[in-house]
Scaffold this active site. Structure first.
Site, PDB file in Angstrom:
ATOM      1  N   LYS A 180      -1.120  -0.402  -3.991  1.00 53.40           N
ATOM      2  CA  LYS A 180      -1.349  -1.183  -2.738  1.00 53.40           C
ATOM      3  C   LYS A 180      -0.893  -0.358  -1.694  1.00 53.40           C
ATOM      4  CE  LYS A 180      -0.026  -3.676   0.409  1.00 53.40           C
ATOM      5  NZ  LYS A 180      -0.382  -3.165   1.617  1.00 53.40           N
ATOM      6  N   PRO A 181      -1.884   0.321  -0.875  1.00 49.34           N
ATOM      7  CA  PRO A 181      -1.776   0.881   0.331  1.00 49.34           C
ATOM      8  C   PRO A 181      -1.283   0.273   1.655  1.00 49.34           C
ATOM      9  CG  PRO A 181      -4.094   1.064  -0.045  1.00 49.34           C
ATOM     10  CD  PRO A 181      -3.558   0.010  -1.200  1.00 49.34           C
ATOM     11  N   SER A 234       9.926  -0.148   4.583  1.00 49.45           N
ATOM     12  CA  SER A 234      10.998  -0.607   5.235  1.00 49.45           C
ATOM     13  C   SER A 234      12.166  -1.155   4.439  1.00 49.45           C
ATOM     14  CB  SER A 234      10.292  -1.568   6.370  1.00 49.45           C
ATOM     15  OG  SER A 234       9.848  -2.406   5.837  1.00 49.45           O
ATOM     16  N   GLU A 255      12.326   3.124  -2.138  1.00 49.28           N
ATOM     17  CA  GLU A 255      12.389   3.993  -1.061  1.00 49.28           C
ATOM     18  C   GLU A 255      12.431   3.467   0.151  1.00 49.28           C
ATOM     19  OE1 GLU A 255      13.252   7.126  -1.895  1.00 49.28           O
ATOM     20  OE2 GLU A 255      13.720   6.646  -3.762  1.00 49.28           O
ATOM     21  N   LEU A 256      13.679   3.248   0.857  1.00 43.28           N
ATOM     22  CA  LEU A 256      13.469   2.551   2.095  1.00 43.28           C
ATOM     23  C   LEU A 256      13.825   3.338   3.339  1.00 43.28           C
ATOM     24  CD1 LEU A 256      15.110  -0.550   0.611  1.00 43.28           C
ATOM     25  CD2 LEU A 256      12.591   0.067   0.803  1.00 43.28           C
ATOM     26  N   CYS A 289      10.951   9.716   6.578  1.00 40.91           N
ATOM     27  CA  CYS A 289      11.949   8.926   6.291  1.00 40.91           C
ATOM     28  C   CYS A 289      13.276   9.810   6.197  1.00 40.91           C
ATOM     29  CB  CYS A 289      11.892   8.311   4.797  1.00 40.91           C
ATOM     30  SG  CYS A 289      11.490   9.332   3.783  1.00 40.91           S
ATOM     31  N   GLU A 390      16.693   2.815  12.942  1.00 40.13           N
ATOM     32  CA  GLU A 390      15.797   4.011  12.792  1.00 40.13           C
ATOM     33  C   GLU A 390      14.646   3.926  13.975  1.00 40.13           C
ATOM     34  OE1 GLU A 390      13.528   5.365   8.543  1.00 40.13           O
ATOM     35  OE2 GLU A 390      13.275   3.227   9.517  1.00 40.13           O
TER      36      GLU A 390
HETATM   37  P1  NAD Z   1       6.344  -1.403   5.475  1.00 42.40           P
HETATM   38  O1  NAD Z   1       7.728  -1.921   4.667  1.00 42.40           O
HETATM   39  O2  NAD Z   1       5.859  -2.538   6.366  1.00 42.40           O
HETATM   40  O3  NAD Z   1       5.292  -1.327   4.488  1.00 42.40           O
HETATM   41  C1  NAD Z   1       5.524  -0.462   3.347  1.00 42.40           C
HETATM   42  C2  NAD Z   1       4.516  -1.167   2.070  1.00 42.40           C
HETATM   43  O4  NAD Z   1       4.942  -2.363   1.821  1.00 42.40           O
HETATM   44  C3  NAD Z   1       3.001  -1.517   2.928  1.00 42.40           C
HETATM   45  O5  NAD Z   1       2.039  -1.152   2.117  1.00 42.40           O
HETATM   46  C4  NAD Z   1       2.892  -3.057   3.048  1.00 42.40           C
HETATM   47  O6  NAD Z   1       1.842  -3.637   3.211  1.00 42.40           O
HETATM   48  C5  NAD Z   1       3.817  -3.551   1.946  1.00 42.40           C
HETATM   49  N1  NAD Z   1       4.708  -4.789   2.069  1.00 42.40           N
HETATM   50  C6  NAD Z   1       5.142  -5.211   3.545  1.00 42.40           C
HETATM   51  N2  NAD Z   1       5.594  -6.420   3.268  1.00 42.40           N
HETATM   52  C7  NAD Z   1       5.553  -6.728   1.777  1.00 42.40           C
HETATM   53  C8  NAD Z   1       6.072  -7.770   0.854  1.00 42.40           C
HETATM   54  N3  NAD Z   1       6.560  -8.785   1.730  1.00 42.40           N
HETATM   55  N4  NAD Z   1       5.784  -7.751  -0.335  1.00 42.40           N
HETATM   56  C9  NAD Z   1       5.121  -6.761  -0.937  1.00 42.40           C
HETATM   57  N5  NAD Z   1       4.489  -5.520  -0.146  1.00 42.40           N
HETATM   58  C10 NAD Z   1       5.042  -5.590   1.157  1.00 42.40           C
HETATM   59  O7  NAD Z   1       6.954  -0.185   5.856  1.00 42.40           O
HETATM   60  P2  NAD Z   1       5.939   0.811   7.010  1.00 42.40           P
HETATM   61  O8  NAD Z   1       5.824   0.353   8.236  1.00 42.40           O
HETATM   62  O9  NAD Z   1       4.290   0.917   6.142  1.00 42.40           O
HETATM   63  O10 NAD Z   1       6.538   2.107   6.691  1.00 42.40           O
HETATM   64  C11 NAD Z   1       7.563   2.605   7.324  1.00 42.40           C
HETATM   65  C12 NAD Z   1       8.811   2.582   6.822  1.00 42.40           C
HETATM   66  O11 NAD Z   1       8.938   3.086   5.306  1.00 42.40           O
HETATM   67  C13 NAD Z   1      10.042   3.149   7.528  1.00 42.40           C
HETATM   68  O12 NAD Z   1      11.107   2.169   7.592  1.00 42.40           O
HETATM   69  C14 NAD Z   1      10.360   4.432   6.795  1.00 42.40           C
HETATM   70  O13 NAD Z   1      11.864   4.953   6.911  1.00 42.40           O
HETATM   71  C15 NAD Z   1      10.218   3.801   5.315  1.00 42.40           C
HETATM   72  N6  NAD Z   1       9.621   5.030   4.534  1.00 42.40           N
HETATM   73  C16 NAD Z   1      10.634   5.347   3.496  1.00 42.40           C
HETATM   74  C17 NAD Z   1      10.366   6.719   2.499  1.00 42.40           C
HETATM   75  C18 NAD Z   1      11.192   6.981   1.765  1.00 42.40           C
HETATM   76  O14 NAD Z   1      10.917   7.755   0.834  1.00 42.40           O
HETATM   77  N7  NAD Z   1      12.570   6.460   1.649  1.00 42.40           N
HETATM   78  C19 NAD Z   1       9.070   7.329   2.964  1.00 42.40           C
HETATM   79  C20 NAD Z   1       8.351   6.940   3.610  1.00 42.40           C
HETATM   80  C21 NAD Z   1       8.692   5.747   4.680  1.00 42.40           C
END
Ligand code: NAD
Length: 488
Positions: A180-181, A234, A255-256, A289, A390
């Site tokens: 799920k991208p 996130s 991985e947050l 991240c 962050e």
């Molecule tokens: P996000 O959490 O909004 O989205 C990430 C993914 O989760 C998306 O595909 C989104 O559609 C999905 N998602 C959101 N809510 C959901 C739910 N309730 N149930 C299931 N899926 C859900 O984050 P983002 O804005 O896309 O990415 C940025 C964040 O990701 C930053 O906080 C960053 O630090 C983190 N990040 C961490 C790493 C790592 O390796 N730790 C790598 C890249 C990004």
């Protein structure tokens, strides 16, 4: 703008289920973050689509798991070859959809390939363990078994590399997967789906469902036939996913977020530390991240460090991410841009001073883009929001410190624990500080990225589980112990 990448995408908005494009009633625009122009329409999935995808993945999994592991590995090599063949096209798509400069996109394609090759190699190696038994003529064996159907929920900052980071270990272990991208970058996943089919990966083994996290992502996590959720994103979404997975008692790997401290001791190679501090903050427009989220410099080195930092920052070229000379593109979305702008305004209200600020493109063509000027801020109070939350954007706060105890305490006073950086020539200090840092990764005298053989795993609110290497592979298998009596 080259639109050659359209050949890797479905003709009309559709999702990838059972190696087939499945049209969806609802669609959304995918926008170029540099210009605001619409690049393509993408399908917006529903719960019914997730049901279809899970059913396809479940049906395919039995045969896939019965395929010998080295043969599963061969499919990964074939997938890697397809990606290699389309490297330029994928890099252009990634830059057009996500905004990172072309050179960074090409690097990301290489990482996507490396993930597949690494786990294909591991597929030839993994067998389980033979254990000592407490009885004569008995033996115990642990064998690895796949979990079943995996849901991989991925973000927008590395949409190609994180796709294969999760798909490669899942598949080689005998699982099937639904990716799920992020809503911001669905096209990269769809293009990879096309290439997985071209590589001959059987029906239902890789599926891609698009749409909102709180709808389709949520439906996937809650689906009774999904046996593992691996998510990068996130902390906010990670907590919701963890709660939903707990209801089903299934494992999650999360991985947050991160808030990496970048510590520079006075004896460090100051020029290198300053250049790395800029690169570690500004690459991918600060959307990594493991980014340098807060730099701490020992007082004796502060002035030379700030001079070198300014020099390194002045070399940043913000502009058209498809142009060769560009080193920084736009933020991925208007929401992300606003978040960083608000944080900068708050930083100034809290007493922070702008030490240096770059520029953004003024060309009419880029008026609708999500541009943020790279900025360095100083004179921050210890309580400044930017030192706690962050930023995920190109704003670098710099703080002075005096003693090692002080900087370790500042670094650890944080709810995140993913990556940290330390610059020094003193081996004893390097080892003692790296032991004291409450982070899953410590980079000493080098800036990332993490390596495939390592274990990318956050402590505290940065996550549980982790990716990469043999530790990352463990997430995708369950263990079975077989006790054998061969007493005649
Ligand atoms: P996000 O959490 O909004 O989205 C990430 C993914 O989760 C998306 O595909 C989104 O559609 C999905 N998602 C959101 N809510 C959901 C739910 N309730 N149930 C299931 N899926 C859900 O984050 P983002 O804005 O896309 O990415 C940025 C964040 O990701 C930053 O906080 C960053 O630090 C983190 N990040 C961490 C790493 C790592 O390796 N730790 C790598 C890249 C990004």
């Amino acid at each position: 703008m080259s639109t050659d990448f359209k050949k890797l995408l479905p003709e009309a908005a559709a999702q990838f289920i059972n190696n087939t494009w499945v049209a969806s009633e609802n669609t959304d625009d995918v926008k170029n973050p540099a210009t605001g122009e619409t690049i393509a329409q993408v399908a917006v999935g529903t719960k019914a689509d997730t049901d279809k995808a899970v059913a396809a993945a479940k049906a395919a999994q039995i045969k896939w798991a019965a395929t010998p592991q080295p043969q599963r590995a061969d499919y990964l090599y074939a997938f890697a070859q397809q990606i290699e063949k389309h490297k330029k096209t994928l890099a252009t798509l990634l830059t057009t959809e996500q905004g990172k400069p072309l050179a960074e996109s090409e690097g990301e394609v290489d990482t996507a390939i490396l993930m597949l090759r690494y786990y294909a190699g591991l597929g030839w190696k993994r067998t389980g363990h033979v254990l000592a038994s407490n009885y004569p003529n008995h033996q115990a064996i642990t064998k690895e078994a796949p979990l079943g159907v995996v849901a991989a929920i991925i973000p927008w900052n590395f949409p190609l590399a994180i796709f294969t980071r999760k798909t490669a270990p899942a598949l080689v272990a005998g699982n099937t997967i639904i990716v799920k991208p992020s809503e911001n970058t669905p096209l990269c996943s769809l293009a990879l789906a096309t290439l997985s089919k071209a590589a001959g990966i059987p029906d239902g083994v890789i599926n891609v469902i698009c749409g909102e996290g709180s709808k389709v992502g949520d439906a996937l996590v809650k689906h009774p036939d999904v046996q593992l959720v691996t998510m990068t994103g996130s902390t906010r979404a990670g907590k919701i996913i963890a709660k939903n997975a707990a209801e089903k008692v299934i494992p999650v790997s999360l991985e947050l977020g991160g808030k990496a401290p970048f510590i520079v001791l006075a004896d460090a190679d100051i020029e290198k530390a300053a250049q790395d501090a800029i690169d570690a903050r500004m690459s991918n427009c600060g959307q990594v991240c493991i980014c340098n989220e807060r730099t701490y410099v020992q007082r004796e080195a502060y002035e030379p460090f700030m001079r070198a930092l300014k020099k390194a920052a002045e070399a940043i070229v913000v502009g058209d991410p498809l142009a060769k000379k560009t080193t920084m593109g736009p933020k991925v979305s208007p929401t992300e841009k606003e978040h960083v702008e608000e944080l900068l305004a708050k930083t100034q209200q809290e007493g922070g001073k702008i030490f240096w600020q770059g520029s953004i493109p003024t060309d009419d063509k880029f008026k609708g883009g999500n541009w943020v000027a790279p900025t360095i801020v100083t004179d921050l109070p210890a309580t400044a929001t930017i030192l706690k939350e962050e930023a995920f954007g190109p704003i670098l706060p710099v703080v002075v410190f005096d003693t090692i105890d002080e900087v370790v305490s500042l670094a650890n006073d944080c709810e995140y624990g993913l990556s940290s950086y330390l610059y020094t020539r003193d081996l004893i200090a390097a080892m003692q500080i790296s032991d004291a840092l409450e982070y899953g990764e410590v980079y000493i005298n080098r800036y990332g990225p993490e390596e495939i053989n390592g274990f990318h795993a956050g402590w505290k609110l940065s996550g549980i589980g982790g990716d990469d290497g043999e530790h990352g592979y463990q997430i995708y298998v369950k263990q079975k112990t077989v006790y054998l009596n061969y007493q005649s």
